[in-house]
Design an enzyme around this catalytic site. Structure first.
Site, PDB file in Angstrom:
ATOM      1  N   ILE A  27      29.628  37.644  32.695  1.00 10.86           N
ATOM      2  CA  ILE A  27      30.096  38.760  31.862  1.00 10.86           C
ATOM      3  C   ILE A  27      30.304  38.304  30.415  1.00 10.86           C
ATOM      4  N   ASP A  46      34.328  27.274  27.220  1.00 13.01           N
ATOM      5  CA  ASP A  46      34.048  27.293  28.659  1.00 13.01           C
ATOM      6  C   ASP A  46      33.986  25.858  29.160  1.00 13.01           C
ATOM      7  N   ASN A  47      34.506  25.616  30.357  1.00 13.21           N
ATOM      8  CA  ASN A  47      34.400  24.255  30.916  1.00 13.21           C
ATOM      9  C   ASN A  47      33.137  24.102  31.778  1.00 13.21           C
ATOM     10  N   ASP A  73      38.602  23.302  28.719  1.00 14.61           N
ATOM     11  CA  ASP A  73      39.305  23.973  29.810  1.00 14.61           C
ATOM     12  C   ASP A  73      40.458  24.788  29.218  1.00 14.61           C
ATOM     13  N   SER A 139      40.746  43.266  37.144  1.00 12.43           N
ATOM     14  CA  SER A 139      39.797  43.680  38.181  1.00 12.43           C
ATOM     15  C   SER A 139      40.375  44.832  38.980  1.00 12.43           C
ATOM     16  N   THR A 141      40.419  44.848  41.878  1.00 14.15           N
ATOM     17  CA  THR A 141      41.055  44.212  43.034  1.00 14.15           C
ATOM     18  C   THR A 141      42.582  44.369  42.974  1.00 14.15           C
ATOM     19  N   TYR A 163      42.932  35.381  45.062  1.00 12.23           N
ATOM     20  CA  TYR A 163      42.265  35.743  43.799  1.00 12.23           C
ATOM     21  C   TYR A 163      42.931  36.979  43.185  1.00 12.23           C
ATOM     22  N   LYS A 167      45.172  37.716  39.536  1.00 12.06           N
ATOM     23  CA  LYS A 167      44.946  38.773  38.529  1.00 12.06           C
ATOM     24  C   LYS A 167      46.221  39.580  38.318  1.00 12.06           C
ATOM     25  N   TYR A 191      37.894  45.826  35.759  1.00 15.39           N
ATOM     26  CA  TYR A 191      36.476  46.057  36.030  1.00 15.39           C
ATOM     27  C   TYR A 191      36.276  46.497  37.471  1.00 15.39           C
ATOM     28  N   PHE A 192      35.323  47.379  37.679  1.00 13.06           N
ATOM     29  CA  PHE A 192      34.905  47.718  39.037  1.00 13.06           C
ATOM     30  C   PHE A 192      33.791  46.723  39.439  1.00 13.06           C
ATOM     31  N   ASN A 213      28.094  38.474  46.821  1.00  9.57           N
ATOM     32  CA  ASN A 213      28.095  39.857  46.345  1.00  9.57           C
ATOM     33  C   ASN A 213      26.755  40.532  46.609  1.00  9.57           C
TER      34      ASN A 213
HETATM   35  P1  NAD Z   1      31.650  33.682  35.869  1.00  8.60           P
HETATM   36  O1  NAD Z   1      32.095  32.676  36.878  1.00  8.60           O
HETATM   37  O2  NAD Z   1      30.205  33.890  35.661  1.00  8.60           O
HETATM   38  O3  NAD Z   1      32.332  33.384  34.469  1.00  8.60           O
HETATM   39  C1  NAD Z   1      33.602  32.767  34.350  1.00  8.60           C
HETATM   40  C2  NAD Z   1      33.449  31.599  33.406  1.00  8.60           C
HETATM   41  O4  NAD Z   1      34.720  30.967  33.254  1.00  8.60           O
HETATM   42  C3  NAD Z   1      32.470  30.544  33.913  1.00  8.60           C
HETATM   43  O5  NAD Z   1      31.490  30.288  32.906  1.00  8.60           O
HETATM   44  C4  NAD Z   1      33.343  29.326  34.177  1.00  8.60           C
HETATM   45  O6  NAD Z   1      32.642  28.121  33.923  1.00  8.60           O
HETATM   46  C5  NAD Z   1      34.514  29.571  33.241  1.00  8.60           C
HETATM   47  N1  NAD Z   1      35.785  28.962  33.647  1.00  8.60           N
HETATM   48  C6  NAD Z   1      36.401  29.049  34.840  1.00  8.60           C
HETATM   49  N2  NAD Z   1      37.555  28.363  34.816  1.00  8.60           N
HETATM   50  C7  NAD Z   1      37.681  27.849  33.565  1.00  8.60           C
HETATM   51  C8  NAD Z   1      38.654  27.056  32.934  1.00  8.60           C
HETATM   52  N3  NAD Z   1      39.735  26.607  33.572  1.00  8.60           N
HETATM   53  N4  NAD Z   1      38.478  26.721  31.633  1.00  8.60           N
HETATM   54  C9  NAD Z   1      37.379  27.144  30.964  1.00  8.60           C
HETATM   55  N5  NAD Z   1      36.403  27.867  31.520  1.00  8.60           N
HETATM   56  C10 NAD Z   1      36.559  28.234  32.824  1.00  8.60           C
HETATM   57  O7  NAD Z   1      32.367  35.064  36.267  1.00  8.60           O
HETATM   58  P2  NAD Z   1      32.182  36.511  35.644  1.00  8.60           P
HETATM   59  O8  NAD Z   1      31.614  37.372  36.711  1.00  8.60           O
HETATM   60  O9  NAD Z   1      31.546  36.427  34.327  1.00  8.60           O
HETATM   61  O10 NAD Z   1      33.700  36.919  35.494  1.00  8.60           O
HETATM   62  C11 NAD Z   1      34.406  36.791  34.287  1.00  8.60           C
HETATM   63  C12 NAD Z   1      35.832  37.295  34.483  1.00  8.60           C
HETATM   64  O11 NAD Z   1      35.792  38.647  34.929  1.00  8.60           O
HETATM   65  C13 NAD Z   1      36.613  36.510  35.522  1.00  8.60           C
HETATM   66  O12 NAD Z   1      37.946  36.376  35.055  1.00  8.60           O
HETATM   67  C14 NAD Z   1      36.576  37.407  36.739  1.00  8.60           C
HETATM   68  O13 NAD Z   1      37.690  37.234  37.557  1.00  8.60           O
HETATM   69  C15 NAD Z   1      36.587  38.786  36.096  1.00  8.60           C
HETATM   70  N6  NAD Z   1      36.002  39.805  36.964  1.00  8.60           N
HETATM   71  C16 NAD Z   1      34.729  39.640  37.446  1.00  8.60           C
HETATM   72  C17 NAD Z   1      34.184  40.590  38.303  1.00  8.60           C
HETATM   73  C18 NAD Z   1      32.814  40.412  38.891  1.00  8.60           C
HETATM   74  O14 NAD Z   1      32.509  41.068  39.896  1.00  8.60           O
HETATM   75  N7  NAD Z   1      31.941  39.585  38.332  1.00  8.60           N
HETATM   76  C19 NAD Z   1      34.928  41.747  38.632  1.00  8.60           C
HETATM   77  C20 NAD Z   1      36.202  41.885  38.094  1.00  8.60           C
HETATM   78  C21 NAD Z   1      36.735  40.905  37.267  1.00  8.60           C
HETATM   79  C1  WQD Z   2      29.853  45.473  47.660  1.00  6.62           C
HETATM   80  C2  WQD Z   2      29.454  46.206  48.939  1.00  6.62           C
HETATM   81  C3  WQD Z   2      29.981  45.017  50.948  1.00  6.62           C
HETATM   82  C4  WQD Z   2      27.142  41.723  50.341  1.00  6.62           C
HETATM   83  C5  WQD Z   2      33.990  41.857  45.114  1.00  6.62           C
HETATM   84  C6  WQD Z   2      35.403  41.369  44.982  1.00  6.62           C
HETATM   85  C7  WQD Z   2      36.104  42.075  43.856  1.00  6.62           C
HETATM   86  C8  WQD Z   2      35.296  42.039  42.549  1.00  6.62           C
HETATM   87  C9  WQD Z   2      33.844  42.320  42.750  1.00  6.62           C
HETATM   88  C10 WQD Z   2      36.225  40.424  41.026  1.00  6.62           C
HETATM   89  C11 WQD Z   2      30.502  46.129  50.036  1.00  6.62           C
HETATM   90  C12 WQD Z   2      28.492  45.181  50.804  1.00  6.62           C
HETATM   91  C13 WQD Z   2      27.887  42.885  50.178  1.00  6.62           C
HETATM   92  C14 WQD Z   2      26.192  41.658  51.388  1.00  6.62           C
HETATM   93  C15 WQD Z   2      26.785  43.900  52.026  1.00  6.62           C
HETATM   94  N1  WQD Z   2      35.372  40.796  41.890  1.00  6.62           N
HETATM   95  N2  WQD Z   2      27.708  43.943  51.004  1.00  6.62           N
HETATM   96  N3  WQD Z   2      26.051  42.756  52.184  1.00  6.62           N
HETATM   97  O1  WQD Z   2      33.497  43.389  47.827  1.00  6.62           O
HETATM   98  O2  WQD Z   2      33.326  45.414  46.312  1.00  6.62           O
HETATM   99  O3  WQD Z   2      34.024  43.263  45.369  1.00  6.62           O
HETATM  100  O4  WQD Z   2      33.301  41.633  43.875  1.00  6.62           O
HETATM  101  O5  WQD Z   2      37.259  40.870  40.684  1.00  6.62           O
HETATM  102  O6  WQD Z   2      37.346  41.485  43.722  1.00  6.62           O
HETATM  103  O7  WQD Z   2      36.072  41.604  46.197  1.00  6.62           O
HETATM  104  O8  WQD Z   2      31.666  43.543  46.044  1.00  6.62           O
HETATM  105  O9  WQD Z   2      29.287  42.994  45.943  1.00  6.62           O
HETATM  106  O10 WQD Z   2      30.761  41.735  47.583  1.00  6.62           O
HETATM  107  O11 WQD Z   2      30.238  44.139  48.006  1.00  6.62           O
HETATM  108  O12 WQD Z   2      26.615  44.858  52.765  1.00  6.62           O
HETATM  109  O13 WQD Z   2      25.517  40.646  51.597  1.00  6.62           O
HETATM  110  O14 WQD Z   2      28.283  45.592  49.474  1.00  6.62           O
HETATM  111  O15 WQD Z   2      30.372  45.139  52.287  1.00  6.62           O
HETATM  112  O16 WQD Z   2      30.486  47.348  50.712  1.00  6.62           O
HETATM  113  P1  WQD Z   2      33.180  43.947  46.510  1.00  6.62           P
HETATM  114  P2  WQD Z   2      30.447  42.997  46.869  1.00  6.62           P
END
Ligand code: NAD
Ligand code: WQD
Length: 350
Positions: A27, A46-47, A73, A139, A141, A163, A167, A191-192, A213
């Site tokens: 992201i 970023d680490n 970090d 999130s 979540t 996790y 948050k 975020y969704f 995912n």
């Molecule tokens: P990502 O793992 O691709 O990115 C996170 C980055 O943070 C990575 O590049 C990692 O190297 C870095 N990082 C982790 N710990 C660190 C530390 N201690 N110091 C410095 N860098 C560190 O994940 P993403 O999907 O890009 O998610 C970014 C943020 O959004 C996260 O906080 C995640 O919890 C949140 N988020 C993600 C999702 C999702 O589904 N991807 C959904 C909701 C919230």
């Molecule tokens: C989506 C749908 C699964 C994989 C997770 C975290 C949440 C957030 C985003 C950070 C569900 C189905 C999935 C597969 C499947 N992250 N599925 N087969 O569970 O909504 O959210 O990521 O904050 O905290 O819990 O996302 O992409 O894992 O699943 O059928 O191999 O796809 O059951 O219905 P989820 P997901």
């Protein structure tokens, strides 16, 4: 605060330096582009525990100029102080964190240390340097098991994994901080389900090992790396029996951060959903993917995945009213852009 250091809180329309912790990740790298497009300078911190430094050059190619990157970090407060001062950071977008739900159950202390202690160290550094503008990656979540749909920001908060607890804890910490000192301006973006990739195909999500995912797994099946997708549950009370989620294109999500930054001055500590408001089932995602990309995604319906909820989608109206932001991209766009990324050499580690 160091003597002579003014509070550098206010966002103006002048070009400013914006620190992106976790900026090399999925992201963060997309936000870097939107920050640059908005006329500001992204500084990535970023680490690299879950990303690769090669993304920096690719970002520079997209943005058209070099991108500042510091390997560090968030628990290293001294290094953050140095970066905040040297780059004259006006605002922090805080993404750095560990995010795998299952892993967090196995390694809760790692998650609390990295996410919560890391955020604490970073906030201390920001306070010391007079930087009080923060956009935080929260999130959906934090809503736990949805009690009503669509989910509004006033939905009760709870967590179903370590996790999610981290948050929630960070959100509480940020609220306490904002109450203690009016100089803080904080936006908690919930975020969704972010998916998709930049339309250039040069950056995208690159999970290590077997993806947890949905979209990353669909991509690997389409690419022939896995034989089929396991659909976790076909007996949910949804139109086709499979789980429903609010998938949001990562470029729309990234634009939401710039919109939030622009409105930070008007906020003390505010939570805002970033979603489309539309739920899609697993099978709808599979069908859309097959249709726009002309590839087959074989699947088998399996047992439900423990901990999964039936349906989860946002009410995104606060984002529209407060930020003037709404999503522009469809599920088809998400599938097309994700597949373009999957096929690029960069997604294969080149
Ligand atoms: P990502 O793992 O691709 O990115 C996170 C980055 O943070 C990575 O590049 C990692 O190297 C870095 N990082 C982790 N710990 C660190 C530390 N201690 N110091 C410095 N860098 C560190 O994940 P993403 O999907 O890009 O998610 C970014 C943020 O959004 C996260 O906080 C995640 O919890 C949140 N988020 C993600 C999702 C999702 O589904 N991807 C959904 C909701 C919230
Ligand atoms: C989506 C749908 C699964 C994989 C997770 C975290 C949440 C957030 C985003 C950070 C569900 C189905 C999935 C597969 C499947 N992250 N599925 N087969 O569970 O909504 O959210 O990521 O904050 O905290 O819990 O996302 O992409 O894992 O699943 O059928 O191999 O796809 O059951 O219905 P989820 P997901």
């Amino acid at each position: 605060m160091v003597q002579g250091e003014a509070d550098v809180n206010a966002m103006t329309s002048e070009p400013q330096s914006i620190l992106l912790t976790g900026g090399a990740g999925f992201i963060g790298s997309h936000i870097a582009i939107e920050v640059a497009r908005g006329g500001h300078r992204p500084v990535l911190y970023d680490n690299l525990c879950n990303s690769k430094s090669s993304v920096i050059d690719r970002l520079a190619g997209i943005i058209g100029r070099p991108v500042a990157f510091v390997r560090g970090d968030i628990r290293d407060g001294d290094l953050i102080r140095k970066v905040l001062r040297e780059h004259r950071i006006a605002c922090v977008i805080h993404l750095a964190g560990l995010k795998a739900v299952g892993e967090s159950v196995q390694k809760p202390l790692e998650y609390w240390d990295n996410n919560v202690v890391g955020t604490l160290r970073m906030l201390e550094a920001m306070n010391d340097c007079g930087v009080h503008s923060l956009v935080f990656s929260s999130s959906a979540t934090v809503y736990g098991e949805p009690r009503q749909l669509p989910i509004t920001e006033s939905h009760p908060l709870s967590a179903t994994s370590p996790y999610g607890q981290t948050k929630l804890a960070i959100e509480h910490m940020l609220r306490d901080l904002s109450v203690s000192d009016p100089r803080w301006h904080i936006c908690l973006l919930r975020y969704f389900n972010p998916v998709g990739a930049h339309e250039s195909g040069l950056i995208g999500e690159d999970p290590n090992g077997i993806p947890n995912n949905l979209m990353p797994f669909v991509l690997r099946v389409a690419a022939g790396q896995f034989k089929e997708l396991g659909v976790w549950g076909g007996d949910y009370p949804t139109p086709d029996g499979t789980g429903v989620r609010d998938y949001i294109h990562v470029v729309d999500l990234a634009a939401g951060h710039v919109a939030a930054m622009r409105k930070l001055d008007t906020m003390r500590c505010e939570a805002i959903n970033l979603g489309t408001g539309r739920g899609s089932s697993v099978l709808e995602v599979v069908k859309a993917f097959e249709k726009v990309n002309g590839v087959k995604v074989p699947f088998t319906i399996r047992d439900r995945r423990p901990g999964d909820v039936t349906s989860c989608y946002a009410d995104p109206s606060v984002a529209l009213h407060r930020l003037g932001w709404k999503t522009q991209r469809s599920l088809e766009d998400m599938c097309r852009d994700a597949w373009r990324w999957q096929q690029s050499p960069a997604a294969r580690g080149n």
